[in-house]
Write an enzyme that holds these catalytic residues in place. Sequence first.
Site, PDB file in Angstrom:
ATOM      1  N   LYS A  93      25.941 -10.593  65.162  1.00  0.00           N
ATOM      2  CA  LYS A  93      24.805 -10.315  64.166  1.00  0.00           C
ATOM      3  C   LYS A  93      24.277  -8.962  64.707  1.00  0.00           C
ATOM      4  O   LYS A  93      23.755  -8.722  65.751  1.00  0.00           O
ATOM      5  CB  LYS A  93      23.784 -11.453  64.249  1.00  0.00           C
ATOM      6  CG  LYS A  93      22.842 -11.268  62.760  1.00  0.00           C
ATOM      7  CD  LYS A  93      21.671 -12.099  62.862  1.00  0.00           C
ATOM      8  CE  LYS A  93      20.531 -12.144  61.786  1.00  0.00           C
ATOM      9  NZ  LYS A  93      19.505 -13.002  61.919  1.00  0.00           N
ATOM     10  N   SER A 167      18.955 -14.530  57.313  1.00  0.00           N
ATOM     11  CA  SER A 167      19.185 -13.426  57.529  1.00  0.00           C
ATOM     12  C   SER A 167      20.776 -12.967  58.188  1.00  0.00           C
ATOM     13  O   SER A 167      21.130 -11.959  58.312  1.00  0.00           O
ATOM     14  CB  SER A 167      18.055 -12.439  58.237  1.00  0.00           C
ATOM     15  OG  SER A 167      18.160 -13.015  59.738  1.00  0.00           O
ATOM     16  N   SER A 191      17.279 -18.475  59.462  1.00  0.00           N
ATOM     17  CA  SER A 191      18.450 -17.427  59.167  1.00  0.00           C
ATOM     18  C   SER A 191      19.663 -17.886  59.764  1.00  0.00           C
ATOM     19  O   SER A 191      20.497 -16.931  59.638  1.00  0.00           O
ATOM     20  CB  SER A 191      17.786 -16.449  59.936  1.00  0.00           C
ATOM     21  OG  SER A 191      16.891 -15.660  58.986  1.00  0.00           O
TER      22      SER A 191
END
Length: 486
Positions: A93, A167, A191
């Site tokens: 990420k 996210s 997230s």
Amino acid sequence: MSERSERTMSEQPGNRPRYTGVLGQAEAVRTGQISAVELTEQTLARIDRLQPRLNAFTTVLADEALAQARAHDETRAAGRPLGPLHGVPIAIKDEVDVAGARTTYGGAAVTTPAATDSEIVRRLRAAGAIIVGKTAMPEFGTWPFTESAAHGYTRNPWDVTRSTGGSSGGSAAAVAAGIVAAATGGDGGGSIRIPAACCGLFGLKPQRGRVSTVPNGDLWRALGTLGVLTRSVADSALLYDVISGSCAGDRWHAPAPTTSFTALEPVRPLRIAVSSRPAVPLARLTPECAAALRSMADTLTELGHEVEEFELAHPEATPAFFPQFLGGIRAEAERVDRPDLLEQRTRTLSAAARLLAPEPLQRWAERHGERIAARVNRVFERYDLVLTPTLPHLPPPVGRLDGTGAVHAILRSMPMTAYTALWNVCGNPAAAIPAGWSDSGLPLSVQLIGRPDDELGILRVAAQLEKARPWAQHWPEEIDAVAGIR
């Protein structure tokens, strides 16, 4: 790409390594069924084919990944010891540093590449993983929708008109589409769990302090933690064995586990509370998501557990959450080298943090979170685990942030975090677990929450559920077709 790699991808649809997960890929490389170079070439080819459709990556590290893979094959050929992830491609990420790549935080305001790997990436590499790229996220992970001005929409492999959540939405899309078997995520309000729910994955938010955030001391104060998204429970368990452990530079330190997370043997019957009431009044649990919760509760009963409906206490957690949320965004925004390129919503929230979340208030919010945790965790005096929905509704259409300022974006985000954010305030481990598919083919999910430091308890029950109701081999067929796989 080598001729053998192309043949492996196109001519053996029932035996491609991408279907075997982290454990299967590691075994295939270790035993010589496929080389690390071939597996990496397949992964990069799948990125090439699916990126225009899904927009899961912000950066692809093709040359670096192939160089790693060649070195890994040389290590195996020389008979040297292999790590548990030897040759397995993994995505990171884009809030985590990878040496030589920009840590964009989902935006355009970072222009300087990171000088060194973050601790979680260092541990993955030490275990033999090959880092193939950085995955998309909303700017600074602020929203539960993976949409940004810099990178556009990330789309759901099950229905490209739908959101991956956020996210860690790029990571979820990459794993759900079979590009990689695992990707890292971060969870400051849901997230990891929200995108796992949107994309039909297993996503465990570990205990606060379980995984190092170095070079940063924390992730959104006491709210956030780093982790992984995978298809299977066993894959996540292996990865948490690899990445767990805090460093001197971490603010939070969870006790070292006494047992490997891969010890997934059957558990004794447990007492499990089922709670369907959301913490956010704006959220309304849809019939499909309510039915998924009841169905998974029934399965737990069939597995021998004592399952009871229970009205979970929901103290008002906003005073604990919001100052840390604002302070975290401001702290991350201050790291960029082109603040003029920040999104307007980010600039608004960062400015608001100066007024609404000064340092003393953030420290108070952390302490208030501890008081909330003490109250909420009383449930574990009576029950071993808590089962809730992960989301109150199906994955929404993309474009949820279109035309919104900071306030409207927060209002649109609140229902998505109605079942997840409380556990960031409290710090407990919690996991999104696939719970079937809707009539429209979209994933359903439930959340399993454990007492502090009991990731293993969650993993063991989740493994039971996966065995009773397998999900890891359910693939989005349209994406296979786009990727040239029939």
